[in-house]
Write an enzyme that holds these catalytic residues in place. Structure first.
Site, PDB file in Angstrom:
ATOM      1  N   ASN A  77      -7.686 -72.858 -61.950  1.00 50.45           N
ATOM      2  CA  ASN A  77      -6.472 -73.505 -61.450  1.00 50.45           C
ATOM      3  C   ASN A  77      -5.603 -73.893 -62.634  1.00 50.45           C
ATOM      4  OD1 ASN A  77      -5.912 -76.637 -61.702  1.00 50.45           O
ATOM      5  ND2 ASN A  77      -8.151 -76.380 -61.721  1.00 50.45           N
ATOM      6  N   GLY A  97      -1.705 -78.134 -63.038  1.00 49.83           N
ATOM      7  CA  GLY A  97      -0.903 -78.844 -64.034  1.00 49.83           C
ATOM      8  C   GLY A  97      -0.539 -80.262 -63.639  1.00 49.83           C
ATOM      9  N   CYS A 107      -5.505 -83.663 -71.482  1.00 48.54           N
ATOM     10  CA  CYS A 107      -4.077 -83.331 -71.515  1.00 48.54           C
ATOM     11  C   CYS A 107      -3.592 -83.198 -72.957  1.00 48.54           C
ATOM     12  CB  CYS A 107      -3.241 -84.431 -70.863  1.00 48.54           C
ATOM     13  SG  CYS A 107      -4.052 -85.264 -69.528  1.00 48.54           S
ATOM     14  N   LYS A 128     -13.024 -89.302 -69.249  1.00 45.87           N
ATOM     15  CA  LYS A 128     -13.405 -87.990 -68.715  1.00 45.87           C
ATOM     16  C   LYS A 128     -13.157 -86.928 -69.773  1.00 45.87           C
ATOM     17  CE  LYS A 128     -12.670 -84.739 -64.911  1.00 45.87           C
ATOM     18  NZ  LYS A 128     -12.099 -84.542 -63.576  1.00 45.87           N
ATOM     19  N   ASN A 132     -14.794 -81.841 -67.583  1.00 51.54           N
ATOM     20  CA  ASN A 132     -13.581 -81.310 -66.990  1.00 51.54           C
ATOM     21  C   ASN A 132     -13.728 -79.779 -66.931  1.00 51.54           C
ATOM     22  OD1 ASN A 132     -10.852 -80.995 -66.138  1.00 51.54           O
ATOM     23  ND2 ASN A 132     -10.297 -82.844 -67.267  1.00 51.54           N
ATOM     24  N   GLY A 165     -16.216 -74.502 -60.559  1.00 50.78           N
ATOM     25  CA  GLY A 165     -17.053 -73.871 -59.541  1.00 50.78           C
ATOM     26  C   GLY A 165     -18.473 -73.695 -60.036  1.00 50.78           C
ATOM     27  N   GLY A 177     -19.300 -80.754 -62.620  1.00 47.10           N
ATOM     28  CA  GLY A 177     -19.072 -79.393 -63.102  1.00 47.10           C
ATOM     29  C   GLY A 177     -19.924 -78.420 -62.294  1.00 47.10           C
ATOM     30  N   GLY A 178     -19.341 -77.826 -61.255  1.00 47.39           N
ATOM     31  CA  GLY A 178     -20.019 -76.793 -60.489  1.00 47.39           C
ATOM     32  C   GLY A 178     -21.089 -77.263 -59.531  1.00 47.39           C
TER      33      GLY A 178
END
Lengths: 278, 304
Positions: free
Chosen positions: B69, B72, B131, B166, B193, B218, B244-245
């Protein structure tokens, strides 16, 4: 799993899955269609071995009745591995489907004789819409656009809606609704040579139009309609790559005259005046 | 039946299951599908100072066992979140929520956290440091221990709420970043992340997403996440939220054994919207079958 989540996720059984044009298939599924309420909505289909679901517009559906399951018709084009796998599914296959997604077309806004425009694989939802309108006694003009003769599908089914009235349109008297189909192909092999916009001047009058198709077609149509029928209001069904289809991921945003919207839940159908305003 | 309650600092959660930021909006979409009060908590959509449309579309691509993805950080901005989303959220969710905050400058992080600090019903502030820092040539805060520590200190100076940093996995040493955050006063660590990824459309000969690159998430990334949680657990004393997944109750147990006190579920919410209720339903039985009486007993159990 089922029972925990509400009726958005349903298991459907595939009863037909047949090619109807080049790379285009018609899938008929049986299951609980009760969340589908208006034409122009879509479903999101889980396929084994693929992480994301495939969002596919509803072409036609029947509602569950007297203990009978509903029937859902999807027409899809093979564009990648996922849809290719879908085209290989056999009758009897069970599919997890997120159903009744999105805001569809506003049938009540049709006016006396609306124009329906479908381009390529954007054509299927226009069929369900045409059927709904004819059932309500409303005559429609339909412009269909395809690239070549071998891409054409549903044109005969739209024509056949002229006979729908005979089989009991409930409750309206007077004139039998008419469905006039204008077929165009870019190659000119069948129908009028050119684009859907080339047929717009052939329409007598129009106060409301509905369309689904590729983005360039929708933009060109909006401009052509503004020029030919300046007072006509339109509804355009947009397409965008989606993560979820139900508003959670915000992957499919679109900029509209009234701010950022999600194609999946605020659309896919938007007022023409709201989109492509740049 | 096993006790699946867990703790993040002073906060006791009914279970360790938390939908991850960016996959659960502000709860409204899922509240229509199931009673979201069965969740341990949830982390709301990453919020910035200004409203953001996010990146151009298309911004979703499918990969093997996952997705990319490049949304943003599309969000309504902190003011609208506080004025509009939080009141609506309190109507549907009766537990403390996790506020996910993002920023493109130290001042922006401070501004948002100062605003959130005044709000009730926030269990934790989860600070996304993946970010880019617009004042440092676009380098992500989370890629250097110094920058991560600087954000941590800045945020801690404006709030009394627990602050969990995070972390981005796109770094040379996740352990160094985690230690820097702990030393700077973080109350906990949340990881991982998304992994920076790319998907190319071989017919168009171009990346699928308009932004070219995006965050890969995923089930495919689960082993990477478990490894990083395991490493960070050995290096810090503060609680860890692992993510995470995660796709099953077994994954939750594995993540907790690696060192997580609670577990976020991300991308799976999008494709299987009932995944969290399913995991919560299966967790007590799975614990029983593994001889686990209290789920907190297994936090870090894989370390010996």
């Amino acid at each position: 799993m089922n029972g925990v989540i509400n009726d958005m996720e349903q298991i459907f059984t595939l009863t037909k899955n047949t090619p109807i044009a080049k790379d285009v298939y018609r899938a008929v599924l049986r299951g609980d269609t009760s969340r589908i309420t208006v034409p122009g909505q879509f479903v999101n289909v889980k396929l084994d071995g693929f992480f994301l679901r495939r969002p596919i517009s509803v072409c036609d559906w029947t509602i569950p009745f007297m203990g009978d399951e509903g029937e859902l018709t999807l027409i899809y084009k093979v564009v990648g591995k996922g849809t290719d796998a879908m085209s290989r599914l056999k009758e009897g296959a069970e599919l997890s489907v997120l159903t009744g997604l999105g805001h569809g077309f506003d049938v009540s806004a049709s006016g006396k004789r609306p124009l329906l425009v479908g381009g390529g694989v954007g054509t299927p939802p226009m069929y369900g819409l045409a059927k709904k309108l004819v059932r309500a006694g409303i005559s429609v003009d339909v412009i269909l656009g395809f690239n070549t003769a071998e891409d054409v599908f549903l044109a005969d089914e739209f024509e056949a809606l002229n006979d729908l009235y005979e089989f009991g349109c409930e409750g309206f008297e007077g004139k039998k609704p008419e469905v006039r189909v204008y077929l165009t192909t870019v190659s000119g092999e069948t129908g009028t040579k050119g684009f859907v916009t080339d047929c717009v001047p052939k329409i007598g009058e129009c106060t409301h139009y509905y369309a689904c198709g590729p983005i360039p077609m929708l933009k060109a149509l909006k401009a052509k309609m503004a020029e030919t029928f300046p007072d006509a209001e339109g509804e355009l069904s947009l397409e965008e790559r989606m993560g979820c289809g139900f508003g959670a991921c915000v992957g499919c945003s679109v900029e509209t005259a009234s701010g950022f919207k999600k194609v999946c839940t605020d659309g896919p159908v938007f007022p023409a005046a709201e989109v492509f305003c740049e | 039946m096993a006790d699946i309650r867990t703790r993040l600092g002073d906060w006791t959660l009914d279970n360790p299951i938390i939908p991850a930021s960016g996959t659960f909006g502000f709860g409204q979409e899922f509240a229509k599908l199931y009673d979201i009060n069965i969740l341990g908590s949830f982390s709301f959509k990453g919020t910035t100072k200004e409203p953001r449309f996010g990146n151009p579309t298309p911004r979703i691509a499918e990969c093997t066992a996952g997705m990319i993805n490049s949304v943003g950080l599309a969000n309504p901005g902190i003011d609208k979140v506080i004025a509009g989303e939080l009141p609506k959220l309190r109507g549907i969710f009766k537990k403390p929520v996790i506020a996910n905050i993002s920023g493109f400058s130290i001042d922006e992080y401070k501004y948002c956290c100062e605003r959130i600090d005044k709000e009730d019903g926030i269990g934790i502030i989860e600070v996304n440091i993946s970010c880019p820092n617009v004042h440092a040539g676009g380098m992500a805060f989370g890629t250097s221990p110094e920058a991560a520590a600087e954000v941590t200190r800045a945020v801690k100076s404006v709030t009394h709420k627990p602050v969990y940093m995070k972390l981005s996995p796109n770094v040379a040493s996740i352990v160094d970043i985690a230690k820097a955050c702990e030393a700077a006063g973080a109350d906990g660590i949340a990881l991982i992340n998304t992994l920076l990824g790319m998907k190319i459309d071989i017919k168009r000969r171009k990346p699928v997403v308009a932004n070219k690159m995006g965050g890969f998430s995923g089930p495919a990334i689960f082993p990477v996440a478990v490894r990083m949680v395991y490493q960070v657990y050995e290096a810090v004393k503060i609680p860890i939220i692992g993510m995470g997944g995660v796709a099953s109750a077994e994954d939750v147990i594995e993540m907790m054994m690696a060192g997580a006190s609670a577990v976020e579920v991300g991308a799976m919410n999008l494709t299987e919207p009932g995944i969290c209720p399913k995991i919560i339903g299966e967790l007590p039985g799975l614990c029983d079958s593994l001889g686990i009486e209290n789920i907190t007993d297994i936090i870090g159990a894989a370390h010996c």
